[in-house]
Design a protein around this motif. Structure first.
Motif, PDB file in Angstrom:
ATOM      1  N   TRP A 294      35.127  54.904  36.921  1.00 30.07           N
ATOM      2  CA  TRP A 294      36.299  55.727  37.266  1.00 30.07           C
ATOM      3  C   TRP A 294      37.585  54.922  37.158  1.00 30.07           C
ATOM      4  N   LEU A 295      37.575  53.662  37.594  1.00 30.24           N
ATOM      5  CA  LEU A 295      38.776  52.842  37.508  1.00 30.24           C
ATOM      6  C   LEU A 295      39.155  52.558  36.065  1.00 30.24           C
ATOM      7  N   VAL A 296      38.145  52.308  35.208  1.00 31.99           N
ATOM      8  CA  VAL A 296      38.432  52.042  33.792  1.00 31.99           C
ATOM      9  C   VAL A 296      39.019  53.273  33.120  1.00 31.99           C
ATOM     10  N   THR A 297      38.468  54.440  33.404  1.00 36.51           N
ATOM     11  CA  THR A 297      38.975  55.672  32.786  1.00 36.51           C
ATOM     12  C   THR A 297      40.357  56.060  33.294  1.00 36.51           C
ATOM     13  N   THR A 298      40.754  55.537  34.450  1.00 38.89           N
ATOM     14  CA  THR A 298      42.086  55.841  35.003  1.00 38.89           C
ATOM     15  C   THR A 298      43.056  54.676  34.828  1.00 38.89           C
ATOM     16  N   ASP A 299      42.756  53.773  33.887  1.00 36.91           N
ATOM     17  CA  ASP A 299      43.651  52.653  33.545  1.00 36.91           C
ATOM     18  C   ASP A 299      43.925  51.739  34.739  1.00 36.91           C
ATOM     19  N   ARG A 300      42.908  51.476  35.540  1.00 33.89           N
ATOM     20  CA  ARG A 300      43.034  50.511  36.644  1.00 33.89           C
ATOM     21  C   ARG A 300      42.050  49.370  36.415  1.00 33.89           C
ATOM     22  N   LEU A 301      42.162  48.786  35.221  1.00 36.79           N
ATOM     23  CA  LEU A 301      41.194  47.773  34.808  1.00 36.79           C
ATOM     24  C   LEU A 301      41.285  46.514  35.677  1.00 36.79           C
ATOM     25  N   GLY A 302      42.504  46.114  36.049  1.00 34.60           N
ATOM     26  CA  GLY A 302      42.662  44.897  36.840  1.00 34.60           C
ATOM     27  C   GLY A 302      41.940  44.974  38.176  1.00 34.60           C
ATOM     28  N   PHE A 303      42.083  46.080  38.879  1.00 34.10           N
ATOM     29  CA  PHE A 303      41.399  46.237  40.169  1.00 34.10           C
ATOM     30  C   PHE A 303      39.889  46.249  39.978  1.00 34.10           C
ATOM     31  N   ALA A 304      39.426  46.873  38.893  1.00 34.29           N
ATOM     32  CA  ALA A 304      37.984  46.944  38.648  1.00 34.29           C
ATOM     33  C   ALA A 304      37.403  45.557  38.356  1.00 34.29           C
ATOM     34  N   VAL A 305      38.154  44.734  37.597  1.00 27.46           N
ATOM     35  CA  VAL A 305      37.634  43.431  37.202  1.00 27.46           C
ATOM     36  C   VAL A 305      37.675  42.435  38.352  1.00 27.46           C
ATOM     37  N   PHE A 306      38.740  42.425  39.122  1.00 24.31           N
ATOM     38  CA  PHE A 306      38.927  41.364  40.111  1.00 24.31           C
ATOM     39  C   PHE A 306      38.437  41.747  41.515  1.00 24.31           C
ATOM     40  N   VAL A 307      38.167  43.000  41.777  1.00 32.33           N
ATOM     41  CA  VAL A 307      37.749  43.409  43.122  1.00 32.33           C
ATOM     42  C   VAL A 307      36.355  44.021  43.106  1.00 32.33           C
ATOM     43  N   VAL A 308      36.150  45.046  42.288  1.00 30.72           N
ATOM     44  CA  VAL A 308      34.889  45.783  42.334  1.00 30.72           C
ATOM     45  C   VAL A 308      33.788  45.047  41.573  1.00 30.72           C
ATOM     46  N   LEU A 309      34.114  44.460  40.413  1.00 26.49           N
ATOM     47  CA  LEU A 309      33.088  43.784  39.622  1.00 26.49           C
ATOM     48  C   LEU A 309      32.423  42.626  40.368  1.00 26.49           C
ATOM     49  N   PRO A 310      33.164  41.747  41.096  1.00 22.83           N
ATOM     50  CA  PRO A 310      32.464  40.703  41.868  1.00 22.83           C
ATOM     51  C   PRO A 310      31.508  41.276  42.904  1.00 22.83           C
ATOM     52  N   MET A 311      31.863  42.400  43.518  1.00 15.53           N
ATOM     53  CA  MET A 311      30.956  43.030  44.477  1.00 15.53           C
ATOM     54  C   MET A 311      29.695  43.522  43.786  1.00 15.53           C
ATOM     55  N   LEU A 312      29.845  44.073  42.590  1.00 13.55           N
ATOM     56  CA  LEU A 312      28.682  44.545  41.835  1.00 13.55           C
ATOM     57  C   LEU A 312      27.788  43.373  41.434  1.00 13.55           C
ATOM     58  N   LEU A 313      28.388  42.277  40.971  1.00 13.58           N
ATOM     59  CA  LEU A 313      27.594  41.113  40.578  1.00 13.58           C
ATOM     60  C   LEU A 313      26.846  40.534  41.785  1.00 13.58           C
ATOM     61  N   ALA A 314      27.476  40.556  42.955  1.00 16.45           N
ATOM     62  CA  ALA A 314      26.800  40.064  44.160  1.00 16.45           C
ATOM     63  C   ALA A 314      25.592  40.934  44.497  1.00 16.45           C
ATOM     64  N   SER A 315      25.737  42.242  44.346  1.00 21.06           N
ATOM     65  CA  SER A 315      24.617  43.146  44.622  1.00 21.06           C
ATOM     66  C   SER A 315      23.489  42.946  43.621  1.00 21.06           C
ATOM     67  N   VAL A 316      23.839  42.784  42.343  1.00 24.15           N
ATOM     68  CA  VAL A 316      22.813  42.556  41.327  1.00 24.15           C
ATOM     69  C   VAL A 316      22.101  41.230  41.578  1.00 24.15           C
ATOM     70  N   GLY A 317      22.864  40.196  41.934  1.00 28.50           N
ATOM     71  CA  GLY A 317      22.248  38.908  42.229  1.00 28.50           C
ATOM     72  C   GLY A 317      21.321  38.965  43.431  1.00 28.50           C
ATOM     73  N   TYR A 318      21.704  39.725  44.443  1.00 29.89           N
ATOM     74  CA  TYR A 318      20.850  39.856  45.627  1.00 29.89           C
ATOM     75  C   TYR A 318      19.529  40.533  45.269  1.00 29.89           C
ATOM     76  N   VAL A 319      19.600  41.621  44.502  1.00 23.49           N
ATOM     77  CA  VAL A 319      18.375  42.331  44.117  1.00 23.49           C
ATOM     78  C   VAL A 319      17.501  41.452  43.230  1.00 23.49           C
ATOM     79  N   TYR A 320      18.129  40.734  42.293  1.00 21.90           N
ATOM     80  CA  TYR A 320      17.346  39.873  41.398  1.00 21.90           C
ATOM     81  C   TYR A 320      16.658  38.761  42.180  1.00 21.90           C
ATOM     82  N   ASN A 321      17.384  38.135  43.098  1.00 22.63           N
ATOM     83  CA  ASN A 321      16.781  37.063  43.895  1.00 22.63           C
ATOM     84  C   ASN A 321      15.644  37.587  44.753  1.00 22.63           C
TER      85      ASN A 321
END
Length: 576
Positions: A294-321
């Motif tokens: 939703w953020l990418v489609t609404t031209d809010r790429l900066g917020f998606a990359v620097f705020v939401v993406l690290p949270m997603l990577l943390a969740s993926v890392g937790y599940v993988y571990n």
């Protein structure tokens, strides 16, 4: 072909004369050193990586500072060559390498450990010396971890957990076979087997030891078979390093010969993957993916990359571990307690001696209900402050109701009776089916959804509490591990004629609380549990589980030295 791995020959510093024959056990009361690759495994690689990073990012400043050519080439080698200072540059690099090697060598040399009859000691440090002691009568568990990189060197890390905050004694690293043998010896000493052997008339004998008189020999241990897969057999020719490492990589975390096959619970990979997909963390990850789209489609790429993406990577890392850590998971009963093994590339196994479990919780998240899956976690002394507290308190990541009942029987052998199993089955299914005292109908004003499933049951050596409607919970507390019992009644409960009960143990993820019970029933239970906890603590002998042959319960010991305060005989009432 290299010789098979044998315990190191260690003599006290300053001793002279030829070395004696290597000791058959590291638990001989003498000081020993760790694996020679310990400095590299503990921080050498990280040190090299940091130095390389600094050199790569500050090379212009280094060239300017050392070679004095700010306007010349930025590459250090080119600048040194053009200025005729290549020899000096090589000398500086060589001196830095020698200094690092010398520092690592002395840090390894002064890092020693000793296992005596009643304590495990570790000394370390060059400028700032530390000396840690773990009394054997306070041991709560012995764990062996084999990180992937350490396994390449045939090394393992042995952790001796004792009661207390940050009181763990760590031996990082030992030879893998030595770690297995040392765990057997430590558990034999902590169990009181030597005292039992002495009482049977088999006095201690002396064995040869380097640098001084021999220490008393350990009695034969039933669990000595645990080290067999890694110990060299006398009739087999010495194996090469590669073959030894392959055998260690392929060896199971739990030796099948240490327990009957029916006592082992294993988790299929499909069930493990399904449980993670149906976990709350996965749902959070899917929600974050939707937010990023939703953020990418609404031209809010900066917020998606620097705020939401690290949270997603943390969740993926937790599940993988969680997935990789729980692969090859198994649990089994051994002569020295419950053994839990897990891990695919980096492996670990933990031994919980009898009497070290303070409380057990069997819980079922809402999304697991259709599959009929349950998970089990425990309270244990000394685990609340550890970085790996979640792993050290998880006994069953996911399993069926039958698996949960079997694990409960391993953790508390007293629950294996037929009558007790019926109570547990009713608690996992429906506490109203029998064996449980449930809350009265007016408890709906306190527990609107879960009042029908809120109740308690009693066995000969434990208290069983059942709560939850969406998230089902069944808590089992051994009476010998109860530290206090509290009964409370606020204004709202007093008006409804209800009370709340709280069975308190050590700090941990399990909370043994009963939010609502009939007042008369709760007061009677408060009196019974308080008296029964004192009697169970006085009769408990599991702090030296092999010194008393009749000891077979895994319920906790009633001694302060084992990590839990003994019940004082008085409960606690709380009223406004």
């Amino acid at each position: 072909m290299s010789a098979p791995l044998e315990p190191r020959d260690e003599r006290p510093e300053g001793s002279a004369g030829p070395a004696a024959a290597p000791s058959a056990s590291l638990a001989d009361g003498e000081w020993h050193r760790l694996h020679p690759a310990t400095p590299l495994l503990r921080g050498g690689i990280a040190f090299v990586a940091v130095v390389g990073f600094l050199l790569a990012n500050l090379r212009e400043r280094i060239v300017e500072l050392v070679l004095g050519s700010p306007d010349g080439p930025t590459d250090p080698l080119d600048a040194a060559y053009q200025n005729g200072q290549l020899g000096w540059a090589g000398l500086i690099v060589a001196a830095a390498l020698v200094a690092g090697v010398v520092l690592f060598f002395f840090s390894w040399r002064v890092h020693t450990f000793r296992v005596g009859d009643d304590v495990v000691e570790v000394r370390s440090g060059i400028l700032f010396r530390t000396h840690r002691r773990a009394p054997l009568d306070r041991i709560q568990g012995v764990a062996i971890a084999r990180p992937l990189f350490a396994r390449l060197f045939g090394a393992a890390k042995l952790d001796v957990s004792v009661a207390g905050q940050d009181a763990k004694v760590q031996l990082a690293y030992l030879r893998s076979a030595d770690a297995d043998r040392l765990r057997v010896d430590v558990l034999a000493l902590a169990s009181g087997a030597r005292a039992a052997e002495s009482r049977r008339g088999a006095g201690p004998t002396e064995t040869a030891s380097s640098g001084g008189p021999g220490a008393t020999a350990l009695p034969p241990s039933p669990s000595s078979v645990e080290a067999a897969p890694l110990a060299p057999e006398p009739s087999v020719a010495p194996r090469g390093v590669l073959e030894t490492r392959m055998r260690e990589f392929m060896a199971p975390e739990l030796d099948p010969s240490t327990a009957p096959p029916e006592s082992v619970v294993r988790i299929p990979p499909g069930r493990l993957a399904g449980s993670l997909l149906l976990s709350g963390r996965t749902l959070v990850g899917l929600a974050l993916v939707a937010v990023i789209v939703w953020l990418v489609t609404t031209d809010r790429l900066g917020f998606a990359v620097f705020v939401v993406l690290p949270m997603l990577l943390a969740s993926v890392g937790y599940v993988y571990n969680r997935f990789t850590r729980s692969l090859r998971y198994s649990i089994a009963g051994t002569p020295d307690g419950v053994r839990i093994g897990y891990g695919l590339l980096s492996t670990s196994n933990d031994t919980l001696p009898p009497g070290r479990i303070h409380a057990i919780e069997v819980h079922q998240p809402l999304l697991w209900r259709l599959a009929g899956w349950w998970a089990i976690r425990i309270d244990r002394a000394g685990a609340a402050g550890e970085g790996s507290a979640q792993a050290s308190t998880t006994m069953l990541p996911v399993g069926t109701a039958g698996d949960a009942t079997r694990v409960l029987s391993l953790l508390l052998p007293g629950l294996a009776a037929e009558e007790t199993r019926r109570i547990l089955d009713a608690g996992l299914d429906d506490p109203r089916a029998g064996g449980f005292v449930t809350a009265p109908p007016r408890a709906r004003w306190v527990r609107p959804l879960a009042w029908r499933t809120t109740g308690f049951a009693e066995t000969t050596d434990a208290v069983v509490l059942r709560t939850g409607f969406l998230w089902r919970r069944l808590v089992v507390v051994p009476l010998a591990r109860v530290q206090s019992v509290r009964i409370e009644q606020g204004p709202w409960r007093r008006m409804l004629g209800l009370v709340g009960l709280d069975v308190q143990t050590v700090a941990g993820p399990v909370h043994a609380q009963l939010p609502a019970a009939e007042r008369a029933v709760g007061e009677a239970a408060f009196a019974r549990w308080s008296a029964a906890a004192v009697a169970a603590a006085a009769a408990d002998r599991t702090h030296r589980w092999r010194a008393h042959p009749s000891t077979g319960s895994a319920s906790g010991p009633g001694r302060d030295g084992d990590g839990g305060a003994s019940p004082s005989g008085a409960g606690e009432r709380m009223e406004p």
